[in-house]
Design an enzyme around this catalytic site. Structure first.
Site, PDB file in Angstrom:
ATOM      1  N   MET A 147      24.280   8.949   2.878  1.00 58.96           N
ATOM      2  CA  MET A 147      24.047  10.164   3.643  1.00 58.96           C
ATOM      3  C   MET A 147      24.179   9.893   5.136  1.00 58.96           C
ATOM      4  O   MET A 147      24.686  10.721   5.886  1.00 58.96           O
ATOM      5  CB  MET A 147      22.674  10.750   3.320  1.00 58.96           C
ATOM      6  CG  MET A 147      22.511  12.188   3.772  1.00 58.96           C
ATOM      7  SD  MET A 147      23.716  13.302   3.036  1.00 58.96           S
ATOM      8  CE  MET A 147      22.818  13.982   1.656  1.00 58.96           C
ATOM      9  N   PHE A 158     -11.616  -8.178  13.025  1.00 62.05           N
ATOM     10  CA  PHE A 158     -10.504  -8.572  12.164  1.00 62.05           C
ATOM     11  C   PHE A 158     -10.180  -7.439  11.187  1.00 62.05           C
ATOM     12  O   PHE A 158     -11.058  -6.899  10.535  1.00 62.05           O
ATOM     13  CB  PHE A 158     -10.853  -9.848  11.396  1.00 62.05           C
ATOM     14  CG  PHE A 158      -9.757 -10.264  10.441  1.00 62.05           C
ATOM     15  CD1 PHE A 158      -8.500 -10.616  10.933  1.00 62.05           C
ATOM     16  CD2 PHE A 158      -9.976 -10.288   9.078  1.00 62.05           C
ATOM     17  CE1 PHE A 158      -7.486 -10.987  10.051  1.00 62.05           C
ATOM     18  CE2 PHE A 158      -8.971 -10.659   8.204  1.00 62.05           C
ATOM     19  CZ  PHE A 158      -7.721 -11.004   8.691  1.00 62.05           C
ATOM     20  N   GLN A 159      -8.922  -7.080  11.102  1.00 63.84           N
ATOM     21  CA  GLN A 159      -8.430  -6.003  10.241  1.00 63.84           C
ATOM     22  C   GLN A 159      -9.122  -4.668  10.521  1.00 63.84           C
ATOM     23  O   GLN A 159      -9.331  -3.869   9.617  1.00 63.84           O
ATOM     24  CB  GLN A 159      -8.542  -6.374   8.756  1.00 63.84           C
ATOM     25  CG  GLN A 159      -7.607  -7.528   8.398  1.00 63.84           C
ATOM     26  CD  GLN A 159      -7.376  -7.677   6.908  1.00 63.84           C
ATOM     27  OE1 GLN A 159      -8.247  -7.383   6.105  1.00 63.84           O
ATOM     28  NE2 GLN A 159      -6.195  -8.153   6.542  1.00 63.84           N
ATOM     29  N   GLU A 197       0.807  -1.220   0.000  1.00 62.65           N
ATOM     30  CA  GLU A 197       0.000   0.000   0.000  1.00 62.65           C
ATOM     31  C   GLU A 197       0.843   1.274   0.000  1.00 62.65           C
ATOM     32  O   GLU A 197       0.423   2.301  -0.528  1.00 62.65           O
ATOM     33  CB  GLU A 197      -0.958   0.012   1.190  1.00 62.65           C
ATOM     34  CG  GLU A 197      -2.114  -0.991   1.060  1.00 62.65           C
ATOM     35  CD  GLU A 197      -1.769  -2.380   1.559  1.00 62.65           C
ATOM     36  OE1 GLU A 197      -0.579  -2.627   1.876  1.00 62.65           O
ATOM     37  OE2 GLU A 197      -2.672  -3.233   1.628  1.00 62.65           O
ATOM     38  N   LYS A 216     -17.746  -1.429   5.273  1.00 59.48           N
ATOM     39  CA  LYS A 216     -18.181  -2.374   4.241  1.00 59.48           C
ATOM     40  C   LYS A 216     -19.697  -2.371   4.052  1.00 59.48           C
ATOM     41  O   LYS A 216     -20.182  -2.479   2.925  1.00 59.48           O
ATOM     42  CB  LYS A 216     -17.698  -3.777   4.612  1.00 59.48           C
ATOM     43  CG  LYS A 216     -17.768  -4.755   3.459  1.00 59.48           C
ATOM     44  CD  LYS A 216     -17.040  -6.047   3.799  1.00 59.48           C
ATOM     45  CE  LYS A 216     -17.141  -7.022   2.630  1.00 59.48           C
ATOM     46  NZ  LYS A 216     -16.447  -8.293   2.911  1.00 59.48           N
TER      47      LYS A 216
END
Lengths: 606, 189
Positions: free
Chosen positions: A500, A131-132, A69, A181
């Site tokens: 760096m 869940f999630q 993502e 959802k």
């Protein structure tokens, strides 16, 4: 692009009928269409499946399947920055949303317009540790311009349109629309974007205060040692703003420098161009900033990497600051004439007033100023020791520039030494051609950003100037590039170090290189092949041009493993805690000078 | 600032504060929607600003607008930043610095009132003393039995502080305060 959106144009009729009934998932797609979205970067998951089902059943909006993502976010950023449009990403709840956070913060700091749609667990399960599940609006509140949790399907179309308006108006930035959802499944009324703004709050001001612009023009005309300091806000304001900036430089004959984010707004080949300023900016730009008597800051925010030591920042100057964000004005540096407004609008007034009043610069003083600048330029602060046996990283960027400058080229970068060398040695002639993570400094930005740029410009040459450490952070998006036949070129300046980090360890920590050397790196050529792309390795300066040409000619994703001098460091540099006129120049940067550039006191700081 | 005092070794600067800190009262009009208070508070904690008092309630029901009154402390520069940062929050309609306005109007500070409930437990002489003092402070008894009083007092913050301090030795066991509600004098809103 930015500010003009307060006069949102009505969309052509016939796309979505007023008050049409549809499901939440259908509304999402319809709203994307109504906001002129052609591409969405995303990754499916349980809580966004209804939206993915709708994506499957239509062809107007193309979905690009990333591999993580964060990649979707940076790809959308690259897409947005190179087109001036809003970038769109679509991710699922929980880990999908948390993985997007880095990209959201990146877009917030660099003012990139981004709409991120996240799935959420059904409203009835919110708060139950489902869940999630995660508190997406809570987590993303500080890293977005605004966000919404849509609990009612009848609110969805309004929120979607408002999301696009807020992302691109004023100072652009990321927004999140979190959709449970059950809202995606349920049916409600869809409303097309309204030509009048329904929102009563958040009306950014675009026109500058004319009295202040007049005062600014007069102050500029009286300047003996003027300096223009432009930033990413000019690019964000749009092509017309860049055109007006060029116009003003031509009229006034003032020297101009730019931040990292603003490169390309004024062409690198322009005669008034001083190079980038700041920590790794040119000697002439920093010296001129320090000594100027009138500074015109346009769409930049006096970032700490720009100003150096604040109390010694352009100490003898009167400062004019044009910015659309009131909180950027007088934040780090106090200015004498603040002008709140969109760069394009303010510059338009400025150019018009300069012309109308037949303002002239102080020719005598300007002559002296330019001859002083010529002396600084003569210092040749970007010089580096050439080498016939190993490729100097600066040389690699120079050759890349020479061999791609006449093409339709877009450059992205990761973060670190290679990023600074790219900014120093690649000349940008146009805005929107340079995509880099400036504010947040996100390693792993460049590869997915290149992908996003390539999706927007399929025929163009898109190159990610990368470092070997950064590029591994989002390497998986090579797989996405292969899937969509996006022929991005990953040009790795491979020195096997986090260059760096090492440079700072040399400066600050007694050359103790704690964990900045990557003892095991993948074989980048084989890695490219494993993904189904093309790998090229280059180890000698003599073969560099041919191999770069080979890379350009390949019409597939390429990983170019450019083996460069391992211990080269990035100069010039304003050592930490020093002023603009205390730069460490490359020819002075002996090991001893580097070790002593910063004293013991500073080590307690970051 | 003198260059020798500037720590080196970092691109970040720790500046010695030279400006004096002031207490200001801000009045923030916001859309009354879920999360709006979190946005405001998150801004203060995220950017390290102080909140000394915070009051919030819906004040215009038809338009769903809430007024948040924040008492904060900082240098004039920081106070100016707080105002600009608040104005950047999307559901924020306007931000007014009531203290600045009060000074423009020639006053020391805006009208500020706070309500406070105090529970005092005691018997005998202490109890009588508490009641006498409450009367002197114009606090009202809103609940009582033979062993306790609950007082309600409204007024300026300093008065409430003083009343609380007075009640402490007389058996004060619980305090609840609303935070400051503020407004400027005069006909202008």
């Amino acid at each position: 692009m930015t500010a003009t959106m307060t006069e949102t144009k009505a969309k052509p009729a016939g796309r979505a009928m007023a008050g049409q009934q549809m499901t939440g998932a259908e509304m999402v797609i319809q709203a994307l269409k109504d906001n002129d979205v052609q591409h969405v970067f995303g990754y499916p998951g349980g809580a966004v499946l209804p939206i993915y089902d709708e994506i499957f059943q239509q062809e107007d909006v193309q979905h690009i399947l990333v591999r993580h993502e964060q990649g979707a976010g940076h790809a959308a950023e690259g897409y947005a920055r190179s087109t001036g449009k809003v970038g769109v990403m679509l991710v699922t709840s929980g880990p999908g949303a948390t993985n997007a956070v880095t990209a959201l913060q990146d877009a917030l700091m660099d003012s990139i317009p981004l709409v991120c749609i996240t799935g959420q667990v059904p409203t009835t399960l919110i708060g139950s540790d489902a869940f999630q599940e995660c508190d997406t609006v809570g987590i993303t509140r500080p890293c977005t311009k605004h966000n919404w949790l849509v609990r009612d399907v009848n609110e969805l179309s309004r929120v979607m349109h408002e999301a696009f308006r807020i992302a691109k108006s004023g100072r652009p930035g990321p927004v999140v629309v979190d959709i449970p959802k059950d809202v995606q499944f349920s049916t409600g009324t869809y409303h097309a974007p309204s030509p009048v703004i329904e929102q009563k709050s958040y009306q950014p001001r675009v026109k500058g205060d004319l009295a202040k612009i007049k005062a600014a023009v007069e102050l500029l005309a009286s300047a003996k040692r003027p300096m223009i300091y432009s930033g990413g806000g000019v690019v964000n304001s749009g092509p017309e703003a860049c055109h007006l900036l060029r116009e003003f430089v031509k009229l006034s004959d003032f020297p101009i420098t730019s931040t990292l984010m603003g490169l390309g707004a004024y062409p690198a080949s322009g005669k008034n161009w001083m190079g980038m300023l700041g920590m790794h900016g040119t000697y002439e730009a920093n010296m001129a900033m320090h000594d100027c008597d009138v500074m015109l800051c346009i769409g930049a925010r006096f970032d700490d990497r720009i100003t150096g030591r604040l109390d010694a920042f352009a100490p003898h100057s009167k400062k004019i600051h044009i910015d659309i964000d009131p909180s950027s004005i007088n934040k780090n540096v106090r200015v004498d004439i603040p002008i709140l407004g969109d760069v394009e609008h303010v510059l338009e007034d400025m150019v018009r007033l300069w012309r109308a009043q037949s303002q002239k610069n102080d020719a005598e003083a300007m002559k002296g100023w330019w001859s002083q600048i010529a002396k600084w330029r003569g210092r040749n602060s970007l010089a580096y020791a050439e080498n016939r046996d190993v490729i100097m990283p600066q040389y690699a960027v120079q050759r890349l520039y020479e061999l791609t400058r006449d093409r339709d080229t877009y450059i992205t970068t990761e973060v670190g030494q290679h990023q600074m060398w790219a900014a120093q040695f690649y000349g940008f002639e146009e805005p929107n051609r340079w995509m880099t993570s400036g504010g947040l400094g996100t390693m792993g930005y460049g590869l997915p950003a290149a992908l996003g740029v390539q999706i927007a410009h399929p025929e163009s040459l898109v190159i990610d100037i990368a470092g070997d450490a950064s590029v591994l952070m989002t390497m998986q998006e090579m797989s996405c590039a292969v899937q969509y036949e996006a022929p991005i070129k990953i040009f790795i300046l491979n020195n096997q170090y986090m260059g760096m980090v090492r440079q700072w360890q040399q400066l600050l920590h007694g050359n103790r290189l704690s964990h900045s050397y990557t003892e095991a790196l993948p074989d980048f050529v084989k890695l490219a092949e494993a993904y189904g792309g093309v790998g090229i390795r280059c180890e000698k300066p003599g073969e560099l041009d041919d191999k770069i040409e080979e890379m350009i000619d390949v019409k597939r994703p390429v990983i170019f493993d450019c083996r460069v001098a391992n211990l080269a460091n990035c100069f010039p540099m304003i050592p930490s805690g020093k002023a603009h006129n205390e730069m460490l120049l490359p020819d002075e940067a002996t090991d001893e000078a580097v070790a002593n550039a910063i004293d013991a006191k500073g080590r307690s700081l970051v | 600032m003198n260059a020798q005092h500037q720590p080196t070794g970092s691109a970040y600067f720790i500046e010695k504060e030279t400006e004096t800190r002031e207490t200001h009262t801000l009045s923030v009009l916001v859309d009354n929607e879920p999360g709006v208070l979190a946005r405001v508070i998150g801004l203060f904690s995220g950017r390290g600003y102080n909140i000394e008092s915070l009051t919030v309630s819906e004040t215009e029901h038809e338009e769903h607008l809430s007024r948040i009154t924040i008492v904060t402390r900082g240098t004039p520069h920081v106070l100016e930043q707080i105002k600009s940062q608040l104005e950047r929050i999307v559901p924020v309609h306007n931000v007014r610095d009531l203290t600045v306005r009060a000074r423009e109007l020639g006053h020391d500070k805006p009208l500020e009132r706070e309500l406070c409930l105090l529970k005092v437990r005691g018997k005998g002489e202490h109890r009588m003393e508490a009641l006498r003092l409450a009367d002197a402070f114009r606090a009202q008894v809103i609940d009582a039995n033979i062993e306790h009083f609950i007082f309600e007092i409204t007024g300026r913050v300093s008065k409430i502080e003083q009343f609380i301090a007075t009640m402490k030795p007389l058996g004060l066991i619980e305090v609840c305060r609303t935070g400051v509600a503020a407004m400027n004098r005069g006909i202008d809103s």
